[in-house]
Design an enzyme around this catalytic site. Sequence first.
Site, PDB file in Angstrom:
ATOM      1  CB  SER B 321      -2.159   4.906   1.818  1.00 27.50           C
ATOM      2  OG  SER B 321      -3.113   4.657   3.100  1.00 27.50           O
ATOM      3  CG  HIS B 364      -8.478  -5.109   3.905  1.00 29.60           C
ATOM      4  ND1 HIS B 364      -7.802  -4.027   4.819  1.00 29.60           N
ATOM      5  CD2 HIS B 364      -9.092  -4.515   3.339  1.00 29.60           C
ATOM      6  CE1 HIS B 364      -8.245  -3.075   4.554  1.00 29.60           C
ATOM      7  NE2 HIS B 364      -8.761  -3.055   3.660  1.00 29.60           N
ATOM      8  CB  CYS B 377      -4.411  -3.950   4.016  1.00 26.14           C
ATOM      9  SG  CYS B 377      -4.571  -4.826   5.608  1.00 26.14           S
TER      10      CYS B 377
END
Lengths: 363, 629
Positions: B321, B364, B377
């Site tokens: 991420s 989310h 996300c």
Amino acid sequence: MTGQKLARDFDWVLICLALAISALGVIEIHSATQNTAWQNAHLRQMAWIVIGIVLMWIVSTVDYNWWVEHVPAFYVASLVLLLLVGIFGHIGGGARRWLLLPGGASLQISEFVKVVLVLVVAYVLGELPRERISLSTLARLTGVFAVMMLVVAAQPDLSTALSYLPILAVGVWTAGIRWKYLTAIVLLGMLAAPIGWYSLKPYQKERVVAYMDPESDPRDTGYQAIQSRIAVGSGELWGKGFARGTQTQLSFLPTPHTDFIFSAYAEESGLAGVVVALILYFGLLMKIVSNAQTAADNAGMYMCMGVAAVLFFHVVVNIGMVIGRLPVTGIPLPLMSYGGSNTIATFMLLGLVNNVRLRRFTN
Amino acid sequence: MSAYPNGTRKASDVQIAVFQYVVALAFLWLLSGFWQLQVQSAHVYAARAEQNRIKSLAVPAARGKILDRDGRVIVNNSPSHKALLSRASLNPEHLQLIADGLNIPFERLIANLKRLETSNAPEYQGAILKETLSQAEVAFVEAHRSQLPELKLIRSQRRLYPQGGLAAHVIGHVGEISDDELDQDAFMFYEPGAEIGKAGMEREYNDVLTGTDGRRLVEVDSLGRERKLFGTIESKAGHSLRLTLDLDLQVVAELALEGKKGAIVALDPHNGEVLALASRPTYDPNKFIGGISPEDWRQIQKDPEYPMMNRAIQAQVAPGSIFKPIVALAGAETGLLDDNFGVSCSGGALFYSRYFRCHAAAGHGPVGLRNALAKSCNVYFYTLGNKLGIDRIAEYAELAGFGRTTGIDLPNEQEGLVPSTKWKLRHYVEKWYPGETISVSIGQGALTVTPLQVAYAIGGIAMGGVWHRPHLVAHEDRRTLRPEYETPDPIAAELNKQHVESIRQGMWAVVNDGGTGGRARIEGYDICGKTGSAQVASTQFKQRNEDMELKDTAWFVGFAPCEAPELVVAALFQGGEHGHLAGPMVRDVMKSHLDKKIRSRWTQSTPPSPREATRPVAHTAAAIGRQTP
């Protein structure tokens, strides 16, 4: 013989030559042993020389005929002493050569045997008629020498044993030997050479090999030969000066005060010093020979020739080794190498020569 | 009186004359020998006598010290003795005595000599038996000078590295030059047996650190004892090398990694100076001095964790991420991220008939860029990445410095990999499937990066699109040491300030507003960051191989203060499972930076005096104190 006559007829030239060589030796011993465990060797050498001169005088005073007549006793005594050395002797340098005397001094009996053997030649050949030497005499003389040489060689001290041979050879040569005998001896020698080679000890073989090709074994015997040549060569014409020979002072040169003293001398005094020393030695030998020529009888002549022979052999073998032209052996240089027995024995030999000279006109 | 009256004398005149001639000839023969030695070949023997006695001995120069940015010593030297065995004059019978006296196992001594024998090393080149002798061993050699003339002492300067492997991967180590290195241009003036830098800064700045050996001209005797000194050419120590490393930060980074597998890189994004660079597991460079022992070498080689690997520049792993800010930048700069772009996350999404999950199973809900970064996300970035396509992602990844070396002054930096259609065609001769883009947009797939690249990339974005080449020696120092050095220009991109600002805000929220990186928060310090956790293997593979260590890689990258960044820190925690576990590592480093800033504000505003600068502070004292005396 009165003391006055003794002093007048003494061979002063011979004495002076011997003392001059001894002086060179003492100086070089001093130079080579500075700051080593042998520091005081030159002082001891001077003491040996003084003792040698005293013995030389004693040997000169008693008529040589007396010495010659009693030679069988000396011969037997030497043999007994040599055997004693072999049993009780002190081991030095891997061989039983030294007889320890009370007081810490040690004697190398085999050095004094030379004096006896010189007398032996005079004893055996002195009374012979004018003709050439007979085969039986040759055999008898050779046998007498062989016994002594074998005993010494068994110590084991081959070099010293071999150094007796010139006394015999020159004696026989002077007596006159038939050509056929001479040829036979030479041929026998050539045949015996390979047998001799196989009976040599490994260290002795090594020495011979190292002599043929010193660089083949630069660590041991070859090392000594190489370092000696470097010492001599680097001395060049005028030498590096007293106590300034780098090979000698930095102990690259092995035993610089005994067997290799002439290397040290050649390094520090150069070719100039070498020429002086060689002239002195040559003069000494010629003087001894001239005493042989003027000797009153055959015994005197043989004695002088015997002395000349043994000294000549020592000088050539030792200096030949120093310049790498002969193999490394333990033969000292008479009058220069440090060593009591050799120095004293040499002066006794010179005493015999003087003895002959003092009595050259007696009748 | 005489029993031999005159007249009975034999006529031996001829024989005596022959003897005289023989003597004369022999003396001439001897004399010719002396003539040959002392006149004809005198120069040869004079030269050999000089060779015998005069030796020119090398006086090894000390290597330059290695200092940190404040002048604190990291690598020092200490005077020491080596034991040299002259192989030419070796007596094999002495070997047992030598081995006992120097405390070397007999078998190793023999093996060492055998190895030298089989190599091409000339015999006059001695064998270094032991690099650093203890006092007792020096005394042994000195006491046996005449008994063991082949054994000699060499005075030298031993390299003294921090213990415990502190900064080992930056510093590197020295060692004996290898045959391969001897053939290289850089070492053309070196001789076999020379000590050179083998890794790290020791290698990179070997020319600077190496001094000029001096020489001593001495007279020696046949045992090699020095008798007289003719003269000396003083050795010149190598230049000291001041690093940009800050020991305070470095020590904190090392401690944060203690017992873990990973790396931490801290950069000043203004200029690219590396303030900390740590990699774990580490190794002890002191073991390499004078040749590492076979046991130690085997141990290092067999270690499955590769302690010699500098993970900060050599670990090539998926970024996970922490790659999302780059995808966000690509989206914003290409105009895709306009006000109309919105994603609702329901815990996963279907792309090209495959279902891709978000890490939050419940989803989310509707997310914008700020929350997408804060909550990390996946569905948001799947969607964005899918719209961008792989080549536009690759374009911005490459702009940020991925897929190529950063050019840091450390050897063997790795490039990582940025996949693209071109790359796939070239390496697999296959076209790129759009489905593959989905993984890449959350930092998975074929994409790999190094921790240094991460710090470099994020630092450059935080600076508004200016990337300074990372370096460990300040530009001005380097110019002094190597006059031909030219300061590289930074890579600048004209990024929209607003785009940068929105990414910054998202990364601020990660740490400070309920995001995934809350653990990196420091009260009173404005930190922006991004967590990442990258899969090492697919979930199915993991289930099949439960015994294998296949835990996810944890990442964190952060910079502070957010508005005017002065520090960017990237942390890689291999097997750390979750990105938030790497957060505290970055926080620790940032904290120590902040503390130091506050401290210096308290003490004075002028630069610290050199005296003060050399005194290690607080926690560094503990680390420096562990250096061998």
